[in-house]
Design a protein around this motif. Structure first.
Motif, short mmCIF file in Angstrom:
data_model
loop_
_atom_site.label_atom_id
_atom_site.label_comp_id
_atom_site.label_asym_id
_atom_site.label_seq_id
_atom_site.Cartn_x
_atom_site.Cartn_y
_atom_site.Cartn_z
N MET A 1 0.78 -1.24 0.00
CA MET A 1 0.00 0.00 0.00
C MET A 1 0.81 1.29 0.00
SD MET A 1 -1.21 -0.28 3.93
CE MET A 1 -1.08 -2.06 3.89
N HIS A 2 2.12 1.20 0.10
CA HIS A 2 2.90 2.43 0.22
C HIS A 2 3.92 2.61 -0.90
CE1 HIS A 2 1.19 3.28 4.06
NE2 HIS A 2 1.70 2.22 4.64
N TRP A 3 4.11 3.89 -1.29
CA TRP A 3 5.16 4.23 -2.25
C TRP A 3 6.31 4.90 -1.51
CZ3 TRP A 3 4.53 2.31 -6.98
CH2 TRP A 3 3.22 2.05 -7.43
N CYS A 4 7.53 4.63 -1.96
CA CYS A 4 8.71 5.30 -1.40
C CYS A 4 9.58 5.79 -2.56
CB CYS A 4 9.51 4.36 -0.50
SG CYS A 4 8.65 3.85 1.00
N ARG B 1 23.25 2.94 -7.24
CA ARG B 1 23.22 3.55 -5.91
C ARG B 1 22.03 4.50 -5.85
NH1 ARG B 1 28.05 2.00 -3.93
NH2 ARG B 1 29.64 1.60 -5.49
N ALA B 2 21.55 4.75 -4.65
CA ALA B 2 20.39 5.64 -4.53
C ALA B 2 20.29 6.18 -3.11
CB ALA B 2 19.12 4.88 -4.90
N VAL B 3 19.53 7.26 -2.99
CA VAL B 3 19.30 7.86 -1.68
C VAL B 3 17.79 7.90 -1.44
CG1 VAL B 3 19.52 9.96 -0.30
CG2 VAL B 3 21.40 9.25 -1.79
N LEU B 4 17.35 7.21 -0.40
CA LEU B 4 15.93 7.19 -0.03
C LEU B 4 15.55 8.51 0.64
CD1 LEU B 4 13.20 5.67 0.57
CD2 LEU B 4 14.25 5.00 2.74
N LEU B 5 14.47 9.11 0.17
CA LEU B 5 13.96 10.33 0.80
C LEU B 5 13.05 9.91 1.94
CD1 LEU B 5 13.11 12.44 -2.39
CD2 LEU B 5 15.27 12.32 -1.08
N GLY C 1 8.01 10.74 7.03
CA GLY C 1 8.20 9.32 6.80
C GLY C 1 8.27 9.10 5.30
N PRO C 2 8.97 8.07 4.84
CA PRO C 2 9.18 7.87 3.41
C PRO C 2 7.87 7.70 2.63
CG PRO C 2 9.92 5.95 4.67
CD PRO C 2 9.64 7.03 5.65
N ALA C 3 6.91 6.99 3.20
CA ALA C 3 5.64 6.79 2.51
C ALA C 3 4.73 8.00 2.69
CB ALA C 3 4.95 5.52 3.02
N LYS C 4 4.84 8.65 3.82
CA LYS C 4 4.04 9.86 4.06
C LYS C 4 4.47 10.96 3.10
CE LYS C 4 3.85 8.99 9.06
NZ LYS C 4 4.21 9.59 10.37
N THR D 1 3.70 8.65 -6.96
CA THR D 1 3.31 7.24 -7.07
C THR D 1 4.20 6.56 -8.10
OG1 THR D 1 1.75 7.51 -8.88
CG2 THR D 1 0.91 7.91 -6.66
N GLY D 2 3.88 5.32 -8.38
CA GLY D 2 4.65 4.55 -9.35
C GLY D 2 4.71 5.22 -10.72
N ALA D 3 3.74 6.06 -10.99
CA ALA D 3 3.73 6.76 -12.28
C ALA D 3 4.95 7.65 -12.43
CB ALA D 3 2.46 7.60 -12.40
N ALA D 4 5.56 8.01 -11.29
CA ALA D 4 6.73 8.91 -11.33
C ALA D 4 8.04 8.15 -11.40
CB ALA D 4 6.73 9.82 -10.12
N ASN D 5 7.97 6.82 -11.35
CA ASN D 5 9.20 6.04 -11.40
C ASN D 5 9.96 6.30 -12.71
OD1 ASN D 5 11.14 4.06 -10.67
ND2 ASN D 5 10.09 2.58 -11.98
#
Length: 210
Positions: A73-76, A88-92, A120-123, A131-135
DNA sequence: CTTTGGATCGTCT
DNA sequence: GACGATCCAAAGG
């Protein structure tokens, strides 16, 4: 923001992203908490076991946005960094709302305080409408989603600690945040930076229960 | 204030 | 078939 700055190692880019601004249309928020993920060398990274359909964006050039779906249910959201192909990546993990507060509240009606909108990452994704549309979108392009600097520098001494919610590499201090920011998801897991800290690491003001 | 458990489904084994 | 880079409400002290 220039792409070259994001081509560095995740441990360099992560603290560099603190106090930068993530923009989605009318909504904008200042990044106050991030985590570094080191591709194939990092057991906690989605790219640890090589390229798959899900993590393909991580293998792209620095500056792309890697968005993934979790817990059903959550996007990060992550900022891809390092040389192309390094995954490599940086989680927001958290941000402080700047503009578009109305839209954020509409997207997160349950949040009461402003600091609870993106802490929070999902918040953060929920509030900003990511959302996934922005991947895979390029954050350095001229689209709706952008990563910009408004001139505020990263903290001289960012707070550091272990990453949240990962078993692998739990001892590595690969989480960075802006000391004292009210919008950080977990203000401290070891060393307090302001006031007192209770057993679980949540902020607490003396003699007050919020 | 702390702890517990439910929600919910794409992804990889 | 198991399990998340999570969030929130509810119940217990």
């Amino acid at each position: 923001m220039h792409r070259e700055a994001l081509a560095a190692d995740a441990l360099v880019v992560a603290p560099y992203l603190l106090n930068k601004v993530i923009v989605h249309g009318e909504r904008a928020a200042r990044i106050v908490e991030v985590e570094a993920y080191q591709g194939a060398e990092d057991p906690a990274s989605h790219a640890y076991r090589g390229r798959t359909a899900r993590n393909a964006t991580m293998f792209g050039p620095p500056g792309l946005l890697y968005v993934y779906f979790t817990y059903g249910m959550h996007w990060c959201a992550n900022v891809v960094c390092g040389p192309e192909g390094s995954a490599r990546a940086v989680l927001l993990r958290a941000a402080s709302p700047l503009e578009g507060l109305c839209a954020m509240r509409k997207a997160r009606p349950r949040a009461r305080a402003v600091e609870d909108l993106c802490n929070g990452p999902a918040k953060l994704c929920q509030a900003l409408g990511i959302t996934g549309a922005a991947n895979g979108v390029d954050l350095l392009g001229d689209g709706e989603l952008r990563l910009v600097s408004d001139g505020v520098e990263p903290p001289d001494e960012p707070a550091v600690g272990p990453r949240v919610g990962v078993a692998a590499g739990a001892e590595l201090p690969w989480r960075f945040w802006v000391p004292g920011s009210p919008s950080v998801s977990r203000p401290s897991s070891s060393a307090p930076t302001m006031g007192t800290v209770d057993r679980s690491g949540r902020r607490r003001k003396a003699h007050s229960s919020r």
